[in-house]
Scaffold this motif. Structure first.
Motif, PDB file in Angstrom:
ATOM      1  N   GLN A   5       0.811  -1.212   0.000  1.00 13.85           N
ATOM      2  CA  GLN A   5       0.000   0.000   0.000  1.00 13.85           C
ATOM      3  C   GLN A   5       0.842   1.258   0.000  1.00 13.85           C
ATOM      4  O   GLN A   5       0.426   2.299  -0.476  1.00 13.85           O
ATOM      5  N   GLU A   6       2.052   1.210   0.586  1.00 19.50           N
ATOM      6  CA  GLU A   6       2.896   2.381   0.686  1.00 19.50           C
ATOM      7  C   GLU A   6       3.703   2.652  -0.576  1.00 19.50           C
ATOM      8  O   GLU A   6       4.249   3.731  -0.757  1.00 19.50           O
ATOM      9  N   LYS A   7       3.800   1.710  -1.446  1.00 20.65           N
ATOM     10  CA  LYS A   7       4.613   1.857  -2.640  1.00 20.65           C
ATOM     11  C   LYS A   7       3.933   2.757  -3.669  1.00 20.65           C
ATOM     12  O   LYS A   7       2.713   2.813  -3.758  1.00 20.65           O
ATOM     13  N   GLN A   8       4.752   3.440  -4.457  1.00 18.67           N
ATOM     14  CA  GLN A   8       4.249   4.223  -5.579  1.00 18.67           C
ATOM     15  C   GLN A   8       3.940   3.277  -6.731  1.00 18.67           C
ATOM     16  O   GLN A   8       4.820   2.598  -7.244  1.00 18.67           O
ATOM     17  N   GLN A   9       2.691   3.221  -7.147  1.00 15.94           N
ATOM     18  CA  GLN A   9       2.308   2.360  -8.250  1.00 15.94           C
ATOM     19  C   GLN A   9       2.657   3.033  -9.567  1.00 15.94           C
ATOM     20  O   GLN A   9       2.316   4.188  -9.799  1.00 15.94           O
ATOM     21  N   ILE A  10       3.365   2.297 -10.419  1.00  9.57           N
ATOM     22  CA  ILE A  10       3.748   2.800 -11.739  1.00  9.57           C
ATOM     23  C   ILE A  10       3.368   1.751 -12.774  1.00  9.57           C
ATOM     24  O   ILE A  10       3.659   0.564 -12.610  1.00  9.57           O
ATOM     25  N   ILE A  11       2.735   2.196 -13.847  1.00  7.82           N
ATOM     26  CA  ILE A  11       2.395   1.294 -14.939  1.00  7.82           C
ATOM     27  C   ILE A  11       3.051   1.813 -16.211  1.00  7.82           C
ATOM     28  O   ILE A  11       2.844   2.975 -16.589  1.00  7.82           O
ATOM     29  N   PHE A  12       3.870   0.991 -16.849  1.00  6.79           N
ATOM     30  CA  PHE A  12       4.367   1.287 -18.182  1.00  6.79           C
ATOM     31  C   PHE A  12       3.350   0.732 -19.173  1.00  6.79           C
ATOM     32  O   PHE A  12       3.005  -0.445 -19.121  1.00  6.79           O
ATOM     33  N   VAL A  13       2.874   1.581 -20.077  1.00 15.22           N
ATOM     34  CA  VAL A  13       1.894   1.158 -21.078  1.00 15.22           C
ATOM     35  C   VAL A  13       2.540   1.273 -22.449  1.00 15.22           C
ATOM     36  O   VAL A  13       2.969   2.358 -22.854  1.00 15.22           O
ATOM     37  N   THR A  14       2.618   0.160 -23.171  1.00 15.71           N
ATOM     38  CA  THR A  14       3.227   0.191 -24.487  1.00 15.71           C
ATOM     39  C   THR A  14       2.585  -0.855 -25.372  1.00 15.71           C
ATOM     40  O   THR A  14       1.625  -1.514 -24.993  1.00 15.71           O
ATOM     41  N   GLY A  15       3.109  -0.988 -26.573  1.00 13.21           N
ATOM     42  CA  GLY A  15       2.581  -1.922 -27.553  1.00 13.21           C
ATOM     43  C   GLY A  15       2.682  -1.311 -28.937  1.00 13.21           C
ATOM     44  O   GLY A  15       2.973  -0.118 -29.099  1.00 13.21           O
ATOM     45  N   PRO A  16       2.448  -2.093 -29.968  1.00 14.21           N
ATOM     46  CA  PRO A  16       2.570  -1.579 -31.331  1.00 14.21           C
ATOM     47  C   PRO A  16       1.530  -0.504 -31.653  1.00 14.21           C
ATOM     48  O   PRO A  16       0.426  -0.506 -31.096  1.00 14.21           O
ATOM     49  N   SER A  17       1.895   0.394 -32.527  1.00  8.84           N
ATOM     50  CA  SER A  17       0.988   1.461 -32.941  1.00  8.84           C
ATOM     51  C   SER A  17      -0.280   0.869 -33.529  1.00  8.84           C
ATOM     52  O   SER A  17      -0.227  -0.025 -34.370  1.00  8.84           O
ATOM     53  N   GLY A  18      -1.426   1.361 -33.060  1.00  8.79           N
ATOM     54  CA  GLY A  18      -2.700   0.870 -33.549  1.00  8.79           C
ATOM     55  C   GLY A  18      -3.314  -0.218 -32.694  1.00  8.79           C
ATOM     56  O   GLY A  18      -4.459  -0.626 -32.932  1.00  8.79           O
ATOM     57  N   ALA A  19      -2.587  -0.691 -31.680  1.00 10.89           N
ATOM     58  CA  ALA A  19      -3.099  -1.791 -30.847  1.00 10.89           C
ATOM     59  C   ALA A  19      -3.914  -1.308 -29.653  1.00 10.89           C
ATOM     60  O   ALA A  19      -4.528  -2.120 -28.970  1.00 10.89           O
TER      61      ALA A  19
END
Length: 301
Positions: A5-19
């Motif tokens: 709960q104390e951690k900073q949540q980080i999400i990397f969002v990626t993928g091919p163009s158009g997906a």
């Protein structure tokens, strides 16, 4: 040691163009994430090492970024995964090649990696470029058969906190010959089960095929093993969720990563989905095959 709960949540969002990467970051923004799209990788350390954010953070990573580098992204993933201050997840929005070609043709957009303007060459280059990052992703969403609305709902289903689905579960198959995948929490060795590879009629198939799955399940040790795994998962998942863990990765390994581990991954994913858990499944060795081969085998299964 910091709790989940104390951690900073980080999400990397990626993928091919158009997906669907843009759809994903907008969906996350709408449920309360601080979203930064196309942040130069050279500025990422300054952002992450700055003052802690009050909201979870989603970073959109795009090959069009002027300093984009696969190695740099993977280094950041490794660094953040080992840092107890952060809870990192990698969300990869994917789509099959033919659908990407159709989407670019319909919108008449130029693919960012296409020199001559025809999208097919750029699509192939980008998918090949991103493959190492795809292999690191904890959550894989295939938008091939999805509308933008459905893709948006799928992303929010994984991350919307008020819906109580804060634990994202990934189940993966792999070959021990190629080493363990990254970031696993639970590894289960199924090499003791009888191997369909030695049956000529089954060798060319994989564990998604019903005949292969049945062959594996007919091993006299299978029932005790699989039921034990399901019981273990049903015991542990609520406990991990109560502790605030956001992602759990379970993997089955076998010799070649084609038959036994694939079959068990499919079976456990189905059992947990029927229990109401949000489950993503991966087959690492099958993903290494040429796309045409994967499609044909999937149709056979």
């Amino acid at each position: 040691m910091q709790t989940e709960q104390e951690k900073q949540q980080i999400i990397f969002v990626t993928g091919p163009s158009g997906a669907g990467r843009t759809t994903a970051v907008r969906a996350l923004e709408d449920i309360g994430f601080e979203v930064i799209d196309n942040l130069p990788i050279s500025l990422m350390d300054r952002l992450i090492e700055g003052q802690p954010l009050e909201r979870p953070l989603a970073l959109g990573l795009d090959v069009r970024n002027r300093d984009f580098s696969v190695n740099a992204v993977i280094n950041k993933i490794d660094m953040l995964a080992e840092d107890e201050r952060f809870d990192l997840q990698v969300l990869y929005m994917d789509c099959d090649e033919s659908t990407l070609i159709r989407r670019f043709s319909e919108t008449r957009r130029r693919h960012p990696l296409s020199v001559e303007g025809a999208p097919i060459e750029g699509i192939a280059r980008e998918r090949d470029l991103l493959q190492p990052i795809r292999a690191c992703a904890g959550i894989l969403i295939d938008t091939t058969a999805m509308t933008p609305h459905e893709a948006r709902a799928e992303v929010q289903g994984w991350f919307r906190p008020e819906e109580g689905k804060s634990l994202a579960i990934t189940i993966e198959s792999f070959s021990y010959k190629r080493g363990l995948p990254r970031g696993l929490d639970i590894v289960l060795d199924c090499r003791f089960l009888r191997n369909p590879h030695w049956e000529p009629a089954l060798r060319a198939k994989d564990g998604r095929d019903s005949a292969v799955a049945q062959y594996v399940a007919e091993d006299e040790r299978f029932d005790a093993f699989f039921l034990g795994v399901v019981d273990m998962a049903r015991l542990l998942l609520p406990a991990y969720q109560e502790e605030g863990k956001s992602h759990l990765a379970i993997a089955f390994g076998c010799t070649g990563g084609q038959h036994r581990s694939v079959a068990l991954t499919e079976m456990l994913a189905k059992a947990l989905a029927e229990d109401g858990w949000q489950v993503s499944k991966r087959h690492r060795e099958l993903e290494r095959r040429p796309e045409s081969d994967r499609v044909l085998r999937g149709q056979e299964a």
